[in-house]
Design an enzyme around this catalytic site. Structure first.
Site, PDB file in Angstrom:
ATOM      1  N   GLU A  72      -8.481  -2.247  -3.678  1.00  0.00           N
ATOM      2  CA  GLU A  72      -9.059  -1.006  -2.064  1.00  0.00           C
ATOM      3  C   GLU A  72     -10.627  -0.613  -3.049  1.00  0.00           C
ATOM      4  O   GLU A  72     -11.340  -0.689  -1.926  1.00  0.00           O
ATOM      5  CB  GLU A  72      -8.633   0.663  -2.768  1.00  0.00           C
ATOM      6  N   ASP A 127       2.913  -0.350   5.232  1.00  0.00           N
ATOM      7  CA  ASP A 127       4.142  -0.646   5.712  1.00  0.00           C
ATOM      8  C   ASP A 127       4.252   1.144   6.322  1.00  0.00           C
ATOM      9  O   ASP A 127       3.976   1.516   6.330  1.00  0.00           O
ATOM     10  CB  ASP A 127       4.975  -0.651   4.236  1.00  0.00           C
TER      11      ASP A 127
END
Length: 219
Positions: free
Chosen positions: A12, A185
């Site tokens: 990230e 997810d």
């Protein structure tokens, strides 16, 4: 104005640092989990003195309207793994640290700008969903664990491991805060976190563009 952005992981950090070269925006990695998140937020407040702190990264999603690569922006935040009991104060609810808010509300101005960020992005497929983000020290890699969490917080849109700890730290320091979480997810539609691992293989860089568009709207 100075803006601090906190992420948990190197993946990230690399994506967001590439988007920000302005000295008014500092992107830092705190590490995974609530303690790392709180320490990272306090260090940023002490050293950088930001006017706004943003938590950015990925999260598991929940709800029929949430899909992979959607962006959930925190309208409110709480913990999914905190329970202080009722022995001393029977008004404290599940997910609340006794003596602190049951839920940390996003700054109204920041939330308004965040939900409008989609209007300024070039990607019409990008979807921004305001909602509850719940945080705990558990990587949700099974449907059973997700069902347990959602049993307490059926309205939750995202589950992560840092956002609420940063929100609590910002609350105690009176620093406006908001969280952006790209859905990596959907645990209730997944097995063995395979969606999560595929996400990092296939994620489009524009997933983090919402954070960039939001930051630009603050200046």
């Amino acid at each position: 104005m100075k803006i601090g952005i906190i992420v948990a992981m190197d993946k990230e950090l690399r994506q967001l640092q590439a988007l920000f070269t302005d000295g008014r925006v500092l992107v830092q990695k705190c590490g995974i989990g609530k303690v790392n998140a709180a320490l990272g937020a306090q260090r940023m407040i002490n050293e950088f003195h930001p006017d706004v702190i943003i938590s950015s990264g990925c999260a598991g999603g929940n709800g029929d309207d949430v899909n992979i690569q959607d962006v959930v922006v925190s309208s409110e935040l709480c913990y999914h793994d905190v329970y202080c009991g009722t022995a001393i104060d029977n008004s404290t609810v599940y997910g609340q640290v006794q003596g602190l808010p049951a839920r940390y509300q996003a700054d109204p101005r920041l939330l308004s700008k965040a939900t409008n960020a989609q209007l300024s992005t070039l990607d019409s497929q990008l979807k921004i969903i305001p909602g509850l983000i719940v945080t705990g020290d558990w990587f949700v890699d099974s449907k059973e664990k997700m069902r347990e969490i959602i049993g307490h917080f059926p309205e939750a849109k995202a589950v992560d491991m840092e956002s609420c700890a940063i929100a609590q730290t910002c609350y105690l320091n009176n620093v406006p805060f908001i969280s952006f979480r790209v859905i990596s997810d959907i645990p209730l539609r997944d097995t063995d976190a395979s969606q999560y691992h595929n996400f990092w293989d296939t994620v489009a860089d524009h997933s983090f563009q919402v954070t960039k568009t939001f930051v630009e709207s603050l200046f």
